[in-house]
Design a protein around this motif. Sequence first.
Motif, PDB file in Angstrom:
ATOM      1  N   LEU A  55      46.527  45.337  51.744  1.00 21.56           N
ATOM      2  CA  LEU A  55      47.329  44.366  51.140  1.00 21.56           C
ATOM      3  C   LEU A  55      46.237  43.066  51.802  1.00 21.56           C
ATOM      4  CD1 LEU A  55      49.487  42.329  50.936  1.00 21.56           C
ATOM      5  CD2 LEU A  55      50.877  42.987  52.763  1.00 21.56           C
ATOM      6  N   ILE A  56      46.048  43.182  53.073  1.00 27.43           N
ATOM      7  CA  ILE A  56      45.162  42.120  53.521  1.00 27.43           C
ATOM      8  C   ILE A  56      43.640  41.643  52.906  1.00 27.43           C
ATOM      9  CG2 ILE A  56      43.563  42.042  55.689  1.00 27.43           C
ATOM     10  CD1 ILE A  56      45.570  43.411  57.332  1.00 27.43           C
ATOM     11  N   GLN A  57      42.926  42.743  51.873  1.00 28.14           N
ATOM     12  CA  GLN A  57      41.932  42.569  51.590  1.00 28.14           C
ATOM     13  C   GLN A  57      42.889  41.664  50.391  1.00 28.14           C
ATOM     14  OE1 GLN A  57      40.997  46.208  49.887  1.00 28.14           O
ATOM     15  NE2 GLN A  57      38.921  46.013  51.790  1.00 28.14           N
ATOM     16  N   ARG A  58      44.044  42.243  49.853  1.00 32.50           N
ATOM     17  CA  ARG A  58      43.927  41.748  48.477  1.00 32.50           C
ATOM     18  C   ARG A  58      44.981  39.546  48.564  1.00 32.50           C
ATOM     19  NH1 ARG A  58      42.557  39.694  43.542  1.00 32.50           N
ATOM     20  NH2 ARG A  58      44.361  39.575  42.472  1.00 32.50           N
ATOM     21  N   ILE A  59      45.072  39.639  49.696  1.00 35.30           N
ATOM     22  CA  ILE A  59      45.215  38.364  50.589  1.00 35.30           C
ATOM     23  C   ILE A  59      43.964  37.349  50.492  1.00 35.30           C
ATOM     24  CG2 ILE A  59      46.186  36.855  52.769  1.00 35.30           C
ATOM     25  CD1 ILE A  59      48.697  39.127  52.361  1.00 35.30           C
ATOM     26  N   ASP A  60      42.531  37.982  50.957  1.00 30.84           N
ATOM     27  CA  ASP A  60      41.658  37.603  51.031  1.00 30.84           C
ATOM     28  C   ASP A  60      40.622  37.432  49.851  1.00 30.84           C
ATOM     29  OD1 ASP A  60      41.988  37.496  53.762  1.00 30.84           O
ATOM     30  OD2 ASP A  60      41.090  39.144  54.155  1.00 30.84           O
ATOM     31  N   GLU A  61      40.820  37.964  49.005  1.00 35.92           N
ATOM     32  CA  GLU A  61      40.692  38.203  47.804  1.00 35.92           C
ATOM     33  C   GLU A  61      41.071  36.547  47.152  1.00 35.92           C
ATOM     34  OE1 GLU A  61      40.750  41.702  45.213  1.00 35.92           O
ATOM     35  OE2 GLU A  61      39.288  42.626  46.530  1.00 35.92           O
ATOM     36  N   ILE A  62      42.530  36.481  47.124  1.00 40.69           N
ATOM     37  CA  ILE A  62      43.028  35.194  46.572  1.00 40.69           C
ATOM     38  C   ILE A  62      42.723  34.517  46.930  1.00 40.69           C
ATOM     39  CG2 ILE A  62      45.259  34.000  46.418  1.00 40.69           C
ATOM     40  CD1 ILE A  62      46.568  37.378  45.741  1.00 40.69           C
ATOM     41  N   ARG A  63      42.640  34.054  48.602  1.00 40.72           N
ATOM     42  CA  ARG A  63      41.874  32.864  49.375  1.00 40.72           C
ATOM     43  C   ARG A  63      40.532  32.646  49.377  1.00 40.72           C
ATOM     44  NH1 ARG A  63      44.555  34.256  55.570  1.00 40.72           N
ATOM     45  NH2 ARG A  63      46.976  33.660  54.750  1.00 40.72           N
ATOM     46  N   SER A  64      40.286  33.077  49.138  1.00 37.83           N
ATOM     47  CA  SER A  64      38.669  33.235  48.460  1.00 37.83           C
ATOM     48  C   SER A  64      38.514  32.619  47.077  1.00 37.83           C
ATOM     49  CB  SER A  64      37.652  34.474  48.612  1.00 37.83           C
ATOM     50  OG  SER A  64      37.715  34.842  47.803  1.00 37.83           O
ATOM     51  N   GLY A  65      39.624  33.290  46.350  1.00 38.15           N
ATOM     52  CA  GLY A  65      39.570  32.833  44.873  1.00 38.15           C
ATOM     53  C   GLY A  65      38.666  32.928  43.570  1.00 38.15           C
ATOM     54  N   GLU A  66      38.296  35.164  44.628  1.00 35.02           N
ATOM     55  CA  GLU A  66      38.022  35.455  43.471  1.00 35.02           C
ATOM     56  C   GLU A  66      39.029  36.818  42.766  1.00 35.02           C
ATOM     57  OE1 GLU A  66      36.165  39.817  43.747  1.00 35.02           O
ATOM     58  OE2 GLU A  66      35.372  38.774  45.327  1.00 35.02           O
ATOM     59  N   GLU A  67      40.099  36.327  41.801  1.00 31.15           N
ATOM     60  CA  GLU A  67      41.587  36.432  41.631  1.00 31.15           C
ATOM     61  C   GLU A  67      41.534  37.386  41.401  1.00 31.15           C
ATOM     62  OE1 GLU A  67      43.707  33.038  39.773  1.00 31.15           O
ATOM     63  OE2 GLU A  67      43.463  32.021  42.039  1.00 31.15           O
ATOM     64  N   ASP A  68      40.624  38.229  40.273  1.00 30.00           N
ATOM     65  CA  ASP A  68      40.138  39.114  39.212  1.00 30.00           C
ATOM     66  C   ASP A  68      39.287  40.477  39.804  1.00 30.00           C
ATOM     67  OD1 ASP A  68      41.064  41.008  36.957  1.00 30.00           O
ATOM     68  OD2 ASP A  68      39.699  39.192  35.813  1.00 30.00           O
ATOM     69  N   ASP A  69      39.617  41.778  39.996  1.00 31.66           N
ATOM     70  CA  ASP A  69      38.602  41.875  40.169  1.00 31.66           C
ATOM     71  C   ASP A  69      37.035  42.939  39.285  1.00 31.66           C
ATOM     72  OD1 ASP A  69      39.276  42.581  42.600  1.00 31.66           O
ATOM     73  OD2 ASP A  69      40.534  44.760  42.330  1.00 31.66           O
ATOM     74  N   LEU A  70      38.102  42.833  38.118  1.00 32.39           N
ATOM     75  CA  LEU A  70      36.846  43.555  36.609  1.00 32.39           C
ATOM     76  C   LEU A  70      36.150  41.909  36.920  1.00 32.39           C
ATOM     77  CD1 LEU A  70      40.090  44.019  34.267  1.00 32.39           C
ATOM     78  CD2 LEU A  70      38.527  45.620  35.972  1.00 32.39           C
ATOM     79  N   SER A  71      36.216  41.141  37.151  1.00 37.32           N
ATOM     80  CA  SER A  71      35.018  39.884  36.843  1.00 37.32           C
ATOM     81  C   SER A  71      33.905  39.446  37.617  1.00 37.32           C
ATOM     82  CB  SER A  71      35.627  37.994  37.311  1.00 37.32           C
ATOM     83  OG  SER A  71      35.328  38.670  38.789  1.00 37.32           O
ATOM     84  N   LYS A  72      33.723  41.019  38.507  1.00 33.42           N
ATOM     85  CA  LYS A  72      32.319  41.735  38.981  1.00 33.42           C
ATOM     86  C   LYS A  72      31.971  42.070  37.929  1.00 33.42           C
ATOM     87  CE  LYS A  72      34.467  42.380  42.877  1.00 33.42           C
ATOM     88  NZ  LYS A  72      34.772  43.181  44.845  1.00 33.42           N
ATOM     89  N   TYR A  73      32.384  43.321  37.036  1.00 38.22           N
ATOM     90  CA  TYR A  73      31.636  43.584  36.299  1.00 38.22           C
ATOM     91  C   TYR A  73      30.998  43.277  34.508  1.00 38.22           C
ATOM     92  CZ  TYR A  73      32.956  46.878  39.846  1.00 38.22           C
ATOM     93  OH  TYR A  73      33.851  47.222  40.822  1.00 38.22           O
TER      94      TYR A  73
END
Length: 73
Positions: A55-73
């Motif tokens: 949960l903490i990781q997901r909130i950090d991802e949303i705050r940093s603007g990285e909303e979709d994990d699949l965008s890395k690939y």
Amino acid sequence: MKVKKIIAPLVIGLLLILYFVGFIIVCFLIDIPLIVKILCSILPLALAGVSLHVLIQRIDEIRSGEEDDLSKY
């Protein structure tokens, strides 16, 4: 705008944590030996900790603007 995206992971994460903590509480209310209670509480406690970490990781991802994990690939 980001607050709306945080609500769903927050609700799901808190529900999971409450479920695991509730399971531990119910485990200690049942009349079984103490060692069994402790052993049956280790896994839900670990899962609650992992859920909190995710949960903490997901909130950090949303705050940093990285909303979709699949965008890395």
